[in-house]
Design an enzyme around this catalytic site. Structure first.
Site, PDB file in Angstrom:
ATOM      1  N   CYS A  54       0.711  -1.335   0.046  1.00 49.10           N
ATOM      2  CA  CYS A  54       0.398   0.126  -0.114  1.00 49.10           C
ATOM      3  C   CYS A  54       0.929   1.319   0.007  1.00 49.10           C
ATOM      4  O   CYS A  54       0.276   2.226  -0.486  1.00 49.10           O
ATOM      5  CB  CYS A  54      -1.036   0.011   1.249  1.00 49.10           C
ATOM      6  SG  CYS A  54      -1.915  -1.286   1.425  1.00 49.10           S
ATOM      7  N   ASP A  86      -2.490  -3.818   7.943  1.00 46.90           N
ATOM      8  CA  ASP A  86      -3.479  -4.895   8.249  1.00 46.90           C
ATOM      9  C   ASP A  86      -3.637  -6.232   7.702  1.00 46.90           C
ATOM     10  O   ASP A  86      -3.902  -7.071   8.006  1.00 46.90           O
ATOM     11  CB  ASP A  86      -4.898  -4.037   8.016  1.00 46.90           C
ATOM     12  CG  ASP A  86      -4.989  -2.881   8.848  1.00 46.90           C
ATOM     13  OD1 ASP A  86      -4.353  -2.519   9.676  1.00 46.90           O
ATOM     14  OD2 ASP A  86      -6.067  -2.186   8.401  1.00 46.90           O
ATOM     15  N   CYS A 127      -2.842   3.644   3.292  1.00 43.48           N
ATOM     16  CA  CYS A 127      -3.470   2.386   3.663  1.00 43.48           C
ATOM     17  C   CYS A 127      -4.543   2.931   4.687  1.00 43.48           C
ATOM     18  O   CYS A 127      -4.330   4.099   5.190  1.00 43.48           O
ATOM     19  CB  CYS A 127      -2.527   1.672   4.442  1.00 43.48           C
ATOM     20  SG  CYS A 127      -3.255  -0.018   4.825  1.00 43.48           S
ATOM     21  N   ASP A 128      -5.609   2.253   5.112  1.00 51.69           N
ATOM     22  CA  ASP A 128      -6.824   2.781   5.808  1.00 51.69           C
ATOM     23  C   ASP A 128      -6.380   3.506   7.097  1.00 51.69           C
ATOM     24  O   ASP A 128      -7.121   4.691   7.502  1.00 51.69           O
ATOM     25  CB  ASP A 128      -7.850   1.662   5.844  1.00 51.69           C
ATOM     26  CG  ASP A 128      -7.281   0.523   6.504  1.00 51.69           C
ATOM     27  OD1 ASP A 128      -6.286   0.390   6.701  1.00 51.69           O
ATOM     28  OD2 ASP A 128      -8.264  -0.282   6.801  1.00 51.69           O
ATOM     29  N   LYS A 129      -5.391   3.160   7.991  1.00 52.90           N
ATOM     30  CA  LYS A 129      -5.059   3.783   9.181  1.00 52.90           C
ATOM     31  C   LYS A 129      -4.409   5.145   8.882  1.00 52.90           C
ATOM     32  O   LYS A 129      -4.634   5.940   9.738  1.00 52.90           O
ATOM     33  CB  LYS A 129      -4.577   3.137  10.225  1.00 52.90           C
ATOM     34  CG  LYS A 129      -5.242   1.712  10.419  1.00 52.90           C
ATOM     35  CD  LYS A 129      -6.599   1.705  10.764  1.00 52.90           C
ATOM     36  CE  LYS A 129      -7.517   0.562  10.591  1.00 52.90           C
ATOM     37  NZ  LYS A 129      -7.405  -0.189   9.301  1.00 52.90           N
ATOM     38  N   CYS A 201      -5.247  -1.550  -1.156  1.00 55.48           N
ATOM     39  CA  CYS A 201      -6.300  -2.920  -1.505  1.00 55.48           C
ATOM     40  C   CYS A 201      -7.456  -2.506  -2.649  1.00 55.48           C
ATOM     41  O   CYS A 201      -8.163  -1.454  -2.249  1.00 55.48           O
ATOM     42  CB  CYS A 201      -7.070  -3.467  -0.357  1.00 55.48           C
ATOM     43  SG  CYS A 201      -5.791  -4.177   0.689  1.00 55.48           S
ATOM     44  N   GLU A 452      -9.621  -5.943  13.526  1.00 53.26           N
ATOM     45  CA  GLU A 452     -10.577  -6.270  12.177  1.00 53.26           C
ATOM     46  C   GLU A 452     -10.786  -7.612  12.224  1.00 53.26           C
ATOM     47  O   GLU A 452      -9.882  -8.635  12.538  1.00 53.26           O
ATOM     48  CB  GLU A 452     -10.169  -5.807  10.983  1.00 53.26           C
ATOM     49  CG  GLU A 452     -10.029  -4.500  10.980  1.00 53.26           C
ATOM     50  CD  GLU A 452      -9.422  -3.621   9.528  1.00 53.26           C
ATOM     51  OE1 GLU A 452      -9.733  -2.575   9.351  1.00 53.26           O
ATOM     52  OE2 GLU A 452      -9.009  -4.541   8.922  1.00 53.26           O
ATOM     53  N   SER A 478     -12.956  -5.267   8.459  1.00 57.61           N
ATOM     54  CA  SER A 478     -12.157  -4.867   7.507  1.00 57.61           C
ATOM     55  C   SER A 478     -13.152  -4.341   6.408  1.00 57.61           C
ATOM     56  O   SER A 478     -14.313  -4.815   6.324  1.00 57.61           O
ATOM     57  CB  SER A 478     -11.346  -6.079   6.888  1.00 57.61           C
ATOM     58  OG  SER A 478     -10.860  -5.593   5.493  1.00 57.61           O
TER      59      SER A 478
END
Length: 568
Positions: A54, A86, A127-129, A201, A452, A478
């Protein structure tokens, strides 16, 4: 907005005058020239790392942002912060650090920008965080800033196979392998081919959800959310972001001028329309907290009653973000929502223009495309993000109900006190049709870190029980999760929430129509079980996880660490 005359409101006090000679001396070897000390200092917060695909390319994007800022008359300084993966840590003890990293990243960006007296900054997340973390830091510092999304990954493929693979394909392949529906060679093929290169992702999972939300909020440049990680468009976006910070400095526009309640409502609207991740609830609450905007989980219900799901995107739909990019990204959909009165067009953005002005020249999607539905024929007429209350969730919970799972589920509770124990039972095929898997003590404090549950939900899908089993938890999901699932249950089990009182064999009802999550026992019995309950010992007593557990709020408040501080 009036033009600002002082373009160096912070760096001047660090760099100007004879007594600041030591500061200038330290910066000469880093590449500063004498003339640079008269320019605005622009930070470039890079989340580059080889920890994950990512973020593996973000160092190159940071260099593009540096060029853009310098060409526009600033002096850019690139600095790094951490990131975690993750996808790699999912289903392990390491995943407990995931949500914690959001706070660490926000703290680290704030620390560098504040300490180095930067006048503005670009933050690049992939990335998501780290993406909500970047916005949290921007809201806290309130200095002109622009977010850049690192971009989505391209789909993976196996020779001779028409499937477009991604990380969720691998998790679901594990379940299929455990159920003897996929052999060792088949699992290895999926494993080796699912991730072809850099980028986040590929479905409408949390990273693409948050990128879309941030663009809808006005904190990234138009189009930033729908670009491939490795593309000329993403390089251009990164360069233009560097220049945009200088423009914001000149215009006197700061993040909190953009991140208003209306802007958060726009973000929620776009997340719903795209069928985005439940993590958006958690992260938008945290971002709003940092911006001191009053946002609650009930705002998702209010907005969700009038906004339909339009995006036929993975995990519950068919298509990947790369396919959405090919037809124009999210902007044509946003223009449709704006014309329908579902977006606030008067919200300011990092271009210095309003949302409506940014969308004025956007062209519609090509005829015949099937990725984004029309308002007349939505996938679901209202939101898939359903906030549930009831005797199992007195302070709320979040379900992801696309309609494909049905709208109600009543089943028999199978409680587990950790994710590992639940996953072991699923893979051993001890979970049967009609069961409600309960995973508890995985909340913000209990885990700690609110892991998650992609591994168990994917295993349920892979074993062929996706439409016959539900899963509820005080952890979270997730963006790749689909099925009949409810997370973010508050109060969490560790705090003595009703989730801790569930016994094996109890009956549980999930009702998306009535927005209820109920345990079929009497008030007296629930009271008796609660009186007999004892809080377990904490899993961590030192280090960052212990600090997080001590400071965090509940999931219904965003699970943030700077809202519980007693400053008296």
């Amino acid at each position: 907005m009036s033009k600002q005359t002082n373009l160096r409101p912070h760096s001047a006090m660090m760099l100007d005058g004879p007594n600041r000679a030591p500061s200038r001396a330290m910066l000469y070897p880093t590449g500063f020239k004498t003339a640079d000390f008269r320019k605005p200092v622009i930070g470039i917060a890079s989340t580059w790392s080889n920890v994950t695909p990512c973020n593996m390319h973000i160092d190159l994007l940071a260099q593009e942002s540096e060029r853009g800022a310098n060409a526009a008359g600033g002096k850019a300084i690139i600095f790094n912060t951490i990131t975690i993966s993750d996808g790699i840590s999912m289903g392990t003890e390491g995943m407990k650090y995931s949500l914690v990293s959001r706070e660490v990243i926000a703290d680290s960006i704030e620390t560098v920008v504040g300490c180095e007296c930067m006048d503005g900054f670009v933050a690049i997340g992939g990335c998501d965080k780290n993406m909500p973390a970047c916005i949290m830091a921007m809201a806290r510092m309130n200095r002109p800033s622009v977010f850049v999304y690192g971009g989505t990954i391209l789909p993976g493929c196996i020779t001779g196979d028409t499937r477009k693979l991604d990380i969720v394909s691998v998790f679901e392949a594990i379940g299929a392998h455990a159920n003897n529906r996929l052999d060792d060679e088949g699992l290895e093929k999926v494993e080796r081919c699912a991730i072809p290169g850099p980028g986040s992702c590929g479905g409408m999972y949390t990273a693409n959800t948050m990128a879309s939300a941030i663009e809808a909020m006005g904190m990234s440049l138009p189009g930033s959310s729908a670009q491939a990680a490795v593309s000329p468009a993403k390089k251009k976006d990164s360069r233009e972001a560097g220049a945009a910070v200088l423009n914001l400095l000149k215009l006197g526009i700061r993040p909190r001028d953009i991140m208003t309640k209306k802007a958060f409502e726009n973000a929620i609207t776009v997340v719903i329309a795209l069928g985005g991740s439940t993590n958006a609830v958690l992260h938008l609450l945290a971002m709003a907290s940092a911006a001191e905007v009053k946002l609650s989980i009930d705002d998702f219900t209010r907005i969700g009653k009038k906004v339909p799901v339009l995006g036929d995107l993975k995990p519950s739909g068919k298509h990947l973000m790369s396919e959405l990019i090919a037809i124009g990204g999210i902007q044509p959909m946003m223009k449709t929502l704006l014309r329908a009165g579902l977006l606030h067009g008067d919200c300011l953005t990092v271009t210095g223009k309003t949302m409506a002005q940014n969308l004025r020249s956007v062209k519609p999607y090509p005829k015949g495309q099937k990725i984004i539905r029309s308002l007349k024929k939505p996938i679901k007429k209202d939101s898939h993000l359903v906030v549930l209350y009831g005797n199992l969730a007195p302070e709320g919970s979040v379900a992801k109900i696309t309609g494909k799972e049905g709208l109600t589920f009543t089943g028999i509770a199978r409680p587990f006190d950790s994710e590992e124990k639940a996953l072991k039972a699923i893979l051993a095929r001890r979970i049967k049709k009609g069961d409600v898997v309960v995973i508890r003590y995985e909340g913000p404090r209990g885990g700690p870190g609110m892991r998650e549950m992609l591994a168990p939900t994917s295993a349920i899908m892979g074993t062929g029980l996706g439409n016959e089993v539900a899963l509820i938890t005080d952890g979270r999901f997730s963006g790749g999760t689909h099925g009949f699932v409810v997370g973010h249950i508050t109060p969490e089990a560790y705090n003595g929430g009703p989730l801790a009182m569930i016994h094996d064999g109890d009956k549980i009802t999930i009702d998306a129509e009535k927005r209820q999550l109920k345990l079929a026992i009497s008030k007296a019995e629930l009271k008796r079980r609660t009186a007999a309950w004892r809080q377990p010992k904490p899993n961590y007593t030192t280090g960052v996880l212990a600090k997080y557990a001590h400071l965090t709020t509940s999931a219904s408040l965003g699970a943030v660490t700077d809202a519980n501080l007693d400053l008296s």
